[in-house]
Design an enzyme around this catalytic site. Sequence first.
Site, short mmCIF file in Angstrom:
data_model
loop_
_atom_site.label_atom_id
_atom_site.label_comp_id
_atom_site.label_asym_id
_atom_site.label_seq_id
_atom_site.Cartn_x
_atom_site.Cartn_y
_atom_site.Cartn_z
N GLN A 78 0.84 -1.00 0.28
CA GLN A 78 -0.20 0.12 -0.08
C GLN A 78 0.72 1.33 0.19
O GLN A 78 1.20 1.68 1.06
CB GLN A 78 -0.71 0.05 1.16
CG GLN A 78 -1.92 1.03 0.97
CD GLN A 78 -3.07 1.02 2.03
OE1 GLN A 78 -3.37 -0.10 2.72
NE2 GLN A 78 -4.07 1.90 1.99
N PHE A 79 1.18 1.63 -1.20
CA PHE A 79 2.09 3.05 -1.33
C PHE A 79 1.42 4.13 -0.84
O PHE A 79 2.09 4.95 -0.24
CB PHE A 79 2.34 3.19 -2.93
CG PHE A 79 1.20 3.77 -3.61
CD1 PHE A 79 1.12 5.10 -3.92
CD2 PHE A 79 0.45 2.84 -4.32
CE1 PHE A 79 0.16 5.55 -4.80
CE2 PHE A 79 -0.65 3.13 -5.06
CZ PHE A 79 -0.69 4.65 -5.18
N THR A 80 -0.03 4.11 -0.31
CA THR A 80 -0.62 5.28 0.12
C THR A 80 -0.10 5.78 1.53
O THR A 80 -0.61 6.73 1.86
CB THR A 80 -2.17 5.33 -0.15
OG1 THR A 80 -2.45 4.07 0.47
CG2 THR A 80 -2.52 5.14 -1.63
#
Length: 148
Positions: A78-80
């Site tokens: 999850q790059f967010t």
Amino acid sequence: MRVVLQRVKKASVSVDDDIIGSINQGYLLLVGVKDSDTKDDIDYLVRKITNLRIFADENGKTNLSLKDVDGDILSVSQFTLYASTKKGNRPSFVNAGKPDYASKMYDVFNQELINAGNHVETGEFGADMQVSLQNDGPFTIIFDTENK
């Protein structure tokens, strides 16, 4: 690296309506990588996550680890987790790792969790995923290797 750990009764991840990873009792991990993360960061997280004692013992105290309860891990990239919301209303993701590097680090992280004796299911790096979970507690821990 940043990892959001949620203690779950069950969790799954799907891509295009196909379940690609599913666990019962254990941890759902949301995993974010940045370009300056190293193998030392992975080793730290694997040690902390594997030995974390947040499951109840016979007295209701959180004294048991994932191995003690025969739990599993569902790891989802999850790059967010590296979103910056300092300016405006649209988040910036410039602090997230470049996809090639982040994907490699995510794979190494998951393999090291397996090497530590954990059963690990995963999502698909870079895919549009749907995550379902039944949170247990809820019990959520945030790890950030910049604050180890």
